[in-house]
Design a protein around this motif. Structure first.
Motif, short mmCIF file in Angstrom:
data_model
loop_
_atom_site.label_atom_id
_atom_site.label_comp_id
_atom_site.label_asym_id
_atom_site.label_seq_id
_atom_site.Cartn_x
_atom_site.Cartn_y
_atom_site.Cartn_z
N UNK A 15 -5.30 -3.36 -23.66
CA UNK A 15 -4.96 -3.45 -25.09
C UNK A 15 -6.12 -4.04 -25.89
N UNK A 16 -6.79 -5.02 -25.32
CA UNK A 16 -7.93 -5.63 -26.01
C UNK A 16 -9.07 -4.63 -26.14
N UNK A 17 -9.31 -3.89 -25.08
CA UNK A 17 -10.36 -2.87 -25.12
C UNK A 17 -10.03 -1.79 -26.14
N UNK A 18 -8.78 -1.35 -26.16
CA UNK A 18 -8.36 -0.33 -27.13
C UNK A 18 -8.54 -0.84 -28.55
N UNK A 19 -8.17 -2.09 -28.79
CA UNK A 19 -8.32 -2.68 -30.12
C UNK A 19 -9.79 -2.75 -30.53
N UNK A 20 -10.65 -3.07 -29.59
CA UNK A 20 -12.09 -3.10 -29.88
C UNK A 20 -12.59 -1.70 -30.26
N UNK A 21 -12.15 -0.69 -29.53
CA UNK A 21 -12.57 0.68 -29.83
C UNK A 21 -12.06 1.14 -31.19
N UNK A 22 -10.81 0.82 -31.51
CA UNK A 22 -10.26 1.18 -32.82
C UNK A 22 -11.04 0.48 -33.93
N UNK A 23 -11.35 -0.79 -33.71
CA UNK A 23 -12.13 -1.54 -34.69
C UNK A 23 -13.52 -0.97 -34.89
N UNK A 24 -14.17 -0.60 -33.78
CA UNK A 24 -15.51 -0.03 -33.87
C UNK A 24 -15.47 1.32 -34.59
N UNK A 25 -14.47 2.14 -34.28
CA UNK A 25 -14.34 3.43 -34.95
C UNK A 25 -14.08 3.27 -36.43
N UNK A 26 -13.21 2.34 -36.77
CA UNK A 26 -12.90 2.08 -38.18
C UNK A 26 -14.14 1.63 -38.94
N UNK A 27 -14.86 0.70 -38.35
CA UNK A 27 -16.07 0.18 -39.00
C UNK A 27 -17.13 1.27 -39.16
N UNK A 28 -17.29 2.10 -38.14
CA UNK A 28 -18.30 3.15 -38.26
C UNK A 28 -17.91 4.18 -39.32
N UNK A 29 -16.62 4.54 -39.39
CA UNK A 29 -16.17 5.50 -40.39
C UNK A 29 -16.32 4.97 -41.80
N UNK A 30 -15.91 3.74 -42.01
CA UNK A 30 -16.00 3.13 -43.33
C UNK A 30 -17.46 2.99 -43.75
N UNK A 31 -18.31 2.58 -42.83
CA UNK A 31 -19.73 2.42 -43.14
C UNK A 31 -20.37 3.74 -43.53
N UNK A 32 -20.06 4.78 -42.76
CA UNK A 32 -20.70 6.06 -43.06
C UNK A 32 -20.22 6.64 -44.38
N UNK A 33 -18.91 6.56 -44.65
CA UNK A 33 -18.41 7.08 -45.93
C UNK A 33 -18.93 6.28 -47.11
#
Length: 83
Positions: free
Chosen positions: A7-25
């Motif tokens: 669950x912790x690993x999944x949360x880290x991946x979701x957070x990384x994906x969210x941050x990368x998407x927001x940064x690129x947009x």
């Protein structure tokens, strides 16, 4: 070493994906506004620079960022899930 439970690993991946998407947009959104204008009204412009000048003349800096917040919210969820 153990880097945490699934669950912790999944949360880290979701957070990384969210941050990368927001940064690129956030970085490309003004260019996307110009591109969308070109697609919506393909005639009457002298190119992307002309659209950018007219946007700035009529709406200032804010014209390039209208609609950014909903775009970032959507990106946060979609890129977080698909990362």
């Amino acid at each position: 070493g153990d880097s945490g439970d699934g669950a912790t690993q999944a949360l880290k991946l979701v957070g990384a994906g969210s941050l990368s998407g927001v940064s690129s947009w956030a970085a490309i959104y003004p260019l996307d506004v110009v591109r969308t204008r070109m697609a919506a009204q393909p005639f009457g412009w002298e190119g992307a620079a002309d659209i950018a000048r007219q946007l700035f003349r009529t709406g200032g800096e804010r014209a390039f960022f209208r609609g950014l917040v909903p775009c970032l919210a959507r990106s946060c969820f979609s890129d977080g899930i698909f990362f």
